[in-house]
Design an enzyme around this catalytic site. Structure first.
Site, PDB file in Angstrom:
ATOM      1  N   GLU A 429       0.826  -1.214   0.000  1.00  0.00           N
ATOM      2  CA  GLU A 429       0.000   0.000   0.000  1.00  0.00           C
ATOM      3  C   GLU A 429       0.856   1.257   0.000  1.00  0.00           C
ATOM      4  O   GLU A 429       0.349   2.364   0.022  1.00  0.00           O
ATOM      5  CB  GLU A 429      -1.007  -0.010   1.156  1.00  0.00           C
ATOM      6  CG  GLU A 429      -0.449  -0.386   2.501  1.00  0.00           C
ATOM      7  CD  GLU A 429      -1.527  -0.529   3.580  1.00  0.00           C
ATOM      8  OE1 GLU A 429      -2.681  -0.140   3.361  1.00  0.00           O
ATOM      9  OE2 GLU A 429      -1.187  -1.032   4.664  1.00  0.00           O
ATOM     10  N   ASP A 453      -4.927   2.882   0.270  1.00  0.00           N
ATOM     11  CA  ASP A 453      -3.768   3.699   0.608  1.00  0.00           C
ATOM     12  C   ASP A 453      -2.820   3.860  -0.571  1.00  0.00           C
ATOM     13  O   ASP A 453      -2.235   4.918  -0.746  1.00  0.00           O
ATOM     14  CB  ASP A 453      -3.019   3.087   1.791  1.00  0.00           C
ATOM     15  CG  ASP A 453      -3.682   3.455   3.118  1.00  0.00           C
ATOM     16  OD1 ASP A 453      -4.101   4.615   3.251  1.00  0.00           O
ATOM     17  OD2 ASP A 453      -3.799   2.582   3.986  1.00  0.00           O
ATOM     18  N   CYS A 500      -6.931  -6.260  -1.380  1.00  0.00           N
ATOM     19  CA  CYS A 500      -7.990  -6.112  -0.379  1.00  0.00           C
ATOM     20  C   CYS A 500      -8.461  -4.667  -0.282  1.00  0.00           C
ATOM     21  O   CYS A 500      -9.278  -4.335   0.558  1.00  0.00           O
ATOM     22  CB  CYS A 500      -7.539  -6.642   0.969  1.00  0.00           C
ATOM     23  SG  CYS A 500      -6.060  -5.828   1.583  1.00  0.00           S
TER      24      CYS A 500
END
Ligand code: PEP
Ligand code: MG
Length: 568
Positions: A429, A453, A500
């Site tokens: 991320e 992110d 995710c």
């Protein structure tokens, strides 16, 4: 009609309940009738007590004795003669209003308890604050809505919802959420999708425009809200609601089927969860695993860190609940927008770039070790995969893995069993991690790409900031290139790559991700069956060709247009 950000699908028609989380404004006043002021205080205490008893009884039935304990502590504070006695003395001796007196006494006690060495005593400060604020709200006539005890079905309208709002609310009575702030990846939006409640966020002034009891209709797919609609609009929305429910029924037929493209590429469709209770929604939506368990909710809304045993029970519940299907549990990702009341953290200029997640865990090793012990102990109850958040360098990954080894050695010495097959992976991320993913891939079992992110760090755009939300775009070619690179680097080392972040469940993004070769998609439970429907209808070969063309385009806008044309 006004518009916000579509956060969770569904058509809603219902009465608004506007929540106020305003700061309490306390003024000092001189009073002449001391007895009346004391009576006012006693009345507010009596109402608060009755409320707390009700909440405690409900918590006992629905959440268990242990969870209800917090309200028991609140009742003890309420009955403490020191606290109320001191407030009454102040009213009498200084001829001041009860709210001012109580607030002063609150500040004094809170300050005193917070300064104590003893952990248990420090916790009491939070209890005192909670209880006295409840009494103060009654004294000031500020409405308190107990979301756990809603009488009627409502549409919640709020500036934003706190994790405790979403945790305590009676889900059967809440038809949907409308909030002033937040974007698609804010926690209210994510919670709405997890709870399968329709929601629109980022409406700016919903709490001003909408009044308690107003009738609202809204569409969680388009972000449109209509206030006090006419008969015709109500009929139209009722019809849309019916159609939406029929579409949901058609998805039911996909339960039990594989998630496989027409040319045979199998992928894993997993779900994101925040608490063990969310497993129910995953099973209902036929998830093939848990791709992200955000453990920070275990640490929030309480007065101290969860113990190893408490954590063990939560992880065990999820692993057992998923009956042997893989479960990715992410280690603590606190900091940024997620704060803990009991963890003193310095003010930071840039909390999202600050002391958070794995950085905090490697610094406060006892927090990390406790969690890892609980995780490894729970690993015997299912198929556990451990995942580290916010890794930005190889050093961090190696340090985190070393702590895992220490924990396992400790468990060996104590003869505590744990599974030897726990996979250890990391989130991608942070752009620096994506860029060196070829190196990182050698040291992990898997990657899971956290686009929420990754987009904000790659494009330097705060994911919570409405004003620049136009820059926060998953189709930014820079983001897409990084995603492709990460998947390829994982595959070169024989590792699997998942995602995710919210993009994994996005119908427009899934074709590109299939084309890039993504192996696992983890999303809100409600997105799973629609994703399966899409995946089952396309071939991997076509999606590869499609993704190649996407990467030739220079702007997010062109890419979005190309997607719309291809998938009409
Ligand atoms: C992400 O960043 O994509 C992610 C899944 O983590 P979170 O949304 O919890 O920051
Ligand atoms: Mg993240």
């Amino acid at each position: 009609m006004f518009k916000g950000t579509a956060a969770s699908p569904g058509i809603v028609l219902g009465k608004a309940l506007v929540l106020e989380h305003n700061e309490l404004v306390i003024e000092k006043k001189s009073i002449s009738d001391v007895d009346k002021e004391i009576e006012r205080l006693n009345d507010a205490v009596a109402i608060s007590k009755a409320e707390l008893e009700k909440v405690r009884d409900k918590a006992k039935v629905e959440l268990g004795e242990e969870e209800a304990q917090i309200f028991e502590s609140h009742l003890l504070v309420l009955e403490d003669p020191e606290l109320l006695g001191s407030a009454i003395d102040k009213v009498k001796s200084e001829n001041v209003n009860a709210d001012f007196a109580l607030n002063e006494i609150k500040e004094m006690f809170v300050g005193m308890f917070e300064a104590m060495d003893n952990e248990y005593m420090r916790e009491r400060a939070a209890d005192i604050k909670d209880v006295t604020n409840r009494i103060l709200r009654h004294l000031l006539g500020v409405k308190i809505v107990d979301l756990a005890a809603l009488e009627d079905e409502v549409v919640l309208v709020a500036h934003d919802l706190t994790p405790s709002d979403t945790a305590t609310m009676d889900k059967k009575k809440v038809l949907g959420f409308l909030t002033d702030i937040g974007g698609r990846t804010s926690h209210t939006a994510i919670m709405a999708r997890t709870l399968e409640v329709a929601a629109i966020v980022g409406l700016t002034d919903a709490t001003d425009k909408i009044k308690d009891g107003d009738f609202v209709v809204f569409n969680g797919d388009t972000g449109e809200v209509i206030l006090n609609p006419d008969e015709e609009t109500i009929a139209k929305y009722s019809q849309m609601k019916k159609e939406f429910e029929e579409y949901k029924k058609s998805l039911e037929l996909l339960k039990g089927q594989a998630s496989v493209t027409t040319d045979g590429k199998h992928v894993e469709l997993a779900g994101n969860i925040g608490t063990p209770n969310d497993v129910e929604g995953l099973i209902k939506n036929d998830a093939e695993g848990v791709g992200l368990y955000r453990t920070e909710f275990l640490y929030m809304d309480r007065t101290d860190f969860p113990t190893e045993d408490e954590q063990y029970e939560a992880y065990k519940a999820v692993l057992e609940g998923m009956s042997g299907k893989p479960v990715v549990i992410r280690t603590l990702d606190i900091g940024g927008d997620k704060k803990l009341d009991y963890l003193q953290m310095d003010e930071e200029m840039n909390p999202f770039l600050g002391y958070r997640a794995i950085r905090l865990c490697l610094d406060r090793k006892e927090i990390f070790t406790t969690q890892l012990r609980a995780l490894y102990r729970a690993s015997v109850h299912g198929k556990l995969r451990i995942m580290f958040p916010m890794i930005s360098s190889l050093e961090e990954l190696l340090q985190a893995k070393a702590v895992c080894e220490e924990v396992k050695a400790e468990l060996d010495t104590e003869n505590i069993p744990y599974s030897k097959d726990v996979e250890v992976g990391m989130m991608i991320e942070v752009p620096s991690a994506a860029v060196i993913s070829d190196v990182l891939a050698k040291h992990v079992d898997f990657f899971s790409i956290g686009t929420n992110d990754l987009i904000q760090y790659t494009c330097a755009v705060d994911r919570m900031n409405q004003k620049i939300s136009y820059l926060y775009n998953q189709f930014n070619p820079a983001v897409l290139r990084l995603i492709k690179m990460v998947i390829e680097n994982a595959h070169k080392e024989g590792k699997w790559a998942g995602m995710c972040g919210e993009s994994a469940g996005d119908q427009r993004m899934i074709p590109i991700l299939l084309g890039f070769g993504l192996d696992e998609f983890s999303m809100s439970p409600i997105s799973i069956l629609p994703a399966r429907k899409l995946i089952n209808s396309v071939s991997e070969a076509d999606m590869k060709a499609f993704a190649d063309k996407v990467l030739e385009l220079g702007t997010a806008k062109e890419i979005e247009e190309f997607i719309s044309e291809t998938f009409k």
